[in-house]
Design a protein around this motif. Structure first.
Motif, PDB file in Angstrom:
ATOM      1  N   GLN A 320      18.629  32.501 -20.342  1.00  0.00           N
ATOM      2  CA  GLN A 320      17.971  31.378 -20.999  1.00  0.00           C
ATOM      3  C   GLN A 320      17.242  31.892 -22.236  1.00  0.00           C
ATOM      4  O   GLN A 320      16.577  32.930 -22.188  1.00  0.00           O
ATOM      5  N   ASP A 539      25.375  23.407 -21.921  1.00  0.00           N
ATOM      6  CA  ASP A 539      24.508  22.307 -22.351  1.00  0.00           C
ATOM      7  C   ASP A 539      25.316  21.027 -22.569  1.00  0.00           C
ATOM      8  O   ASP A 539      26.550  21.038 -22.553  1.00  0.00           O
ATOM      9  N   GLU A 574      17.513  26.639 -25.661  1.00  0.00           N
ATOM     10  CA  GLU A 574      16.739  25.408 -25.837  1.00  0.00           C
ATOM     11  C   GLU A 574      16.994  24.754 -27.195  1.00  0.00           C
ATOM     12  O   GLU A 574      16.935  23.526 -27.317  1.00  0.00           O
ATOM     13  N   ARG A 584      17.545  20.473 -30.656  1.00  0.00           N
ATOM     14  CA  ARG A 584      17.156  20.717 -29.264  1.00  0.00           C
ATOM     15  C   ARG A 584      18.329  20.433 -28.327  1.00  0.00           C
ATOM     16  O   ARG A 584      19.033  19.439 -28.478  1.00  0.00           O
ATOM     17  N   THR A 586      19.926  20.032 -24.282  1.00  0.00           N
ATOM     18  CA  THR A 586      19.570  19.570 -22.941  1.00  0.00           C
ATOM     19  C   THR A 586      20.701  19.873 -21.962  1.00  0.00           C
ATOM     20  O   THR A 586      21.820  20.200 -22.370  1.00  0.00           O
TER      21      THR A 586
END
Length: 602
Positions: A320, A539, A574, A584, A586
């Motif tokens: 991450q 993502d 992120e 951004r 998600t």
């Protein structure tokens, strides 16, 4: 010749009970082969069994048909390893498109004159096909989507219903003074079907020549390809072995037939059998695969891991990061540690859902800083399997060494074949052939030492082997345009490798990917395996297709995780700055994937 009861797998390979049954079956059979269950090895051993026991004896051959060129090439190479001489000349492994083109090129005159194409037709030149659509419709303002849809969906099997279709069909078949005849792959297959339907003797000839047929990657077979197979072999004595796995059906966008397994069992009265031993992946990675069965709406079938693993082996991790710059550095650091552990660069792969060029640059730069080479593999992947490219690369390597290798004997055998010389010829003839080949390699060696340009070197090798040899031996080069495209593409890429390498030997090794980490899409990774797999960008933007086609997206992820032998790493950033969807990121849309994977992270 070996008695059927005394036959054992070539090279002492272990076959599980179900695989052994598949190898020896004399009935039509659908083999469900999940990831790592050794379907390529099973088919190679089946070829060996049929050849060595005399069940498929000369002059009969085995025909293997695959969806992708890579798979056809891999299967052909595996059979050659397992069946020596018979595998070299009595096993024909090709794609559906290559087989259809072979039928059309050999039996073009079997078509009615109204749909018989010119002999020098181009093969799916998309730019010129688009020009033909505009010419036929007399509309030069059509958007590219409409134009491409028109020529892709044009059918020679259905009667044309208007003048535009009639004109387009005529243009594709015969061209004009300015446009050469030009057929799509679908068009070629449609005409091949027409040939077989209207010429029973041609259909019979195929059935006699090929009493055994293998269908690889069967889950990706399209409606048209299945019609082609049925036209050739339905209601015949030919024994067909179809191998596939519905969990790995990721070609829906290309028209994969969703009911293909059921249809084959019904149409060809085939039994179904499931292989159950995963020879590829470590137990922890297999456990993740099994956990996806429910989301894939698959019945649980017992899967066992190979005895070479301990039950706790296999590592799943999630990297991450705050942004894609940090992600690239973390991935590069993790890869460097694995290389220091002894894993070779070409045993590692970096996967993306789509558009590798959106994600690769930062990672390539981060790896470069650590002295590790990586590249987007798509340009190289298909070229490496081209017969012409293989011969050129072997010529360079054999000209660069003084020691004879296993490759030398294969190279000599192929040269003798190109000269029409068999191994039963007079010893003097064979000696002269070997002498001529050695003299060629010596002259090539001088060119290498004199820093000859790639273009000149390639032309010299092709002149020695002759264009006629390539076109008569390999059907894909029958039309000069295909041969020229392959040569040009190879020269351009080889030039890059040669300019950045220290020697021709290093340039060849670099070209085939020995010293670099491949970066590719999940679709391109199908059929491959790696010790360590990195799936970049878990993502919602990367997996946007989940919203409109969740099943296909689940299967794509399943294919990705099943490429890994021992290490499987996912990344989530992120924020992203360099991709097609910056900003951004998600994982709400794909939360089922994200949460599942987190449960398995070591």
């Amino acid at each position: 010749m070996i008695n059927r009861n005394e036959w054992v797998p070539a090279d002492n390979f272990f076959l599980e009970q179900k695989a052994s049954y598949s190898v020896k079956s004399m009935e039509n059979l659908l083999v469900i082969a999940g990831p790592g269950t050794g379907k390529t090895e099973m088919l190679a051993q089946r070829a060996n069994y049929l050849f060595e026991t005399g069940i498929c004896k000369e002059p009969y051959n085995i025909l293997a048909i695959s969806f992708k060129k890579d798979s056809a090439s891999n299967l052909g190479e595996r059979v050659k390893k397992r069946s020596s001489k018979s595998g070299d000349y009595r096993f024909d492994s090709m794609t559906y498109d290559a087989l259809a083109k072979r039928v059309l090129d050999q039996f073009r005159n079997g078509l009615n004159i109204t749909i018989r194409p010119d002999g020098d037709y181009l093969v799916q030149n998309e730019t010129k096909l688009s020009e033909m659509v505009k010419e036929a419709s007399q509309s030069y303002l059509l958007n590219s989507y409409c134009v491409n849809k028109t020529w892709r969906e044009f059918s020679f099997l259905n009667p044309t219903i208007n003048n535009v279709q009639k004109k387009l069909g005529n243009l594709m078949l015969h061209g004009t003074d300015k446009l050469q005849a030009n057929l799509s792959y679908h068009g070629i297959m449609q005409l091949a079907i027409k040939i077989i339907e209207t010429n029973p003797s041609i259909r019979y000839a195929f059935q006699v020549a090929y009493p055994f047929v293998f269908l690889d990657e069967f889950q990706d077979t399209t409606d048209l390809q299945y019609k082609f197979i049925k036209t050739l072999f339905l209601s015949s004595p030919v024994v067909i072995t179809a191998v596939g796995d519905d969990k790995q059906r990721i070609m829906d966008f290309a028209g994969a037939r969703k009911t293909i397994f059921l249809d084959f069992k019904n149409d060809f009265s085939a039994d179904e059998l499931h292989l159950s031993v995963n020879h590829r992946s470590a137990p922890q990675i297999i456990n993740l695969q099994l956990s996806m069965y429910k989301s894939l709406q698959e019945d649980y079938n017992e899967v066992f891991y190979s005895g070479k693993w301990n039950k706790n082996e296999g590592e799943i991790s999630l990297i991450q990061s705050l942004d894609d710059y940090e992600e690239a550095k973390k991935v590069a650091q993790d890869i460097m540690e694995k290389i220091h552990q002894g894993i070779k660069p070409n045993e590692i792969v970096i996967l993306v859902k789509q558009r590798a060029e959106d994600y690769a640059p930062l990672i390539i730069d981060a790896l470069k800083e650590k002295g590790i080479k990586a590249r987007i593999e798509s340009d190289y992947q298909s070229l490496i399997k081209e017969p012409l490219v293989k011969i050129i690369l072997h010529s360079i390597m054999l000209s660069s060494t003084t020691s004879y290798t296993e490759d030398w004997q294969k190279y000599l055998s192929l040269y003798m074949e190109s000269q029409g010389i068999s191994d039963v010829e007079d010893e003097r003839i064979i000696y002269d052939a070997e002498k001529a080949l050695n003299e060629f390699l010596k002259s090539t060696s001088l060119m290498l030492n004199n820093k000859t340009t790639v273009k000149k070197l390639v032309q010299c090798i092709i002149d020695f082997w002759t264009v006629d040899f390539f076109q008569t031996t390999f059907p894909e080069y029958l039309h000069g345009s295909n041969l020229e495209e392959t040569i040009t593409s190879f020269i351009n890429l080889m030039e890059l490798e040669y300019q950045s390498g220290e020697s021709w030997t290093e340039a060849v090794k670099s070209f085939v990917g020995d010293n670099s980490i491949p970066i590719m899409t999940i679709h391109k990774s199908k059929g491959l395996e790696f010790k360590a797999v990195y799936l970049i960008a878990l993502d919602d933007n990367a997996f946007w297709s989940f919203k409109c086609n969740p099943d296909a997206t689940r299967r794509a992820l399943f294919v990705a995780i099943s490429r890994a032998k021992q290490y499987l790493t996912f990344t989530f950033s992120e924020s992203r700055f360099t991709t097609k969807h910056p900003g951004r990121q998600t994982h709400v849309l794909i939360s089922e994937f994200y949460e599942l994977i987190k449960r398995f992270v070591n």
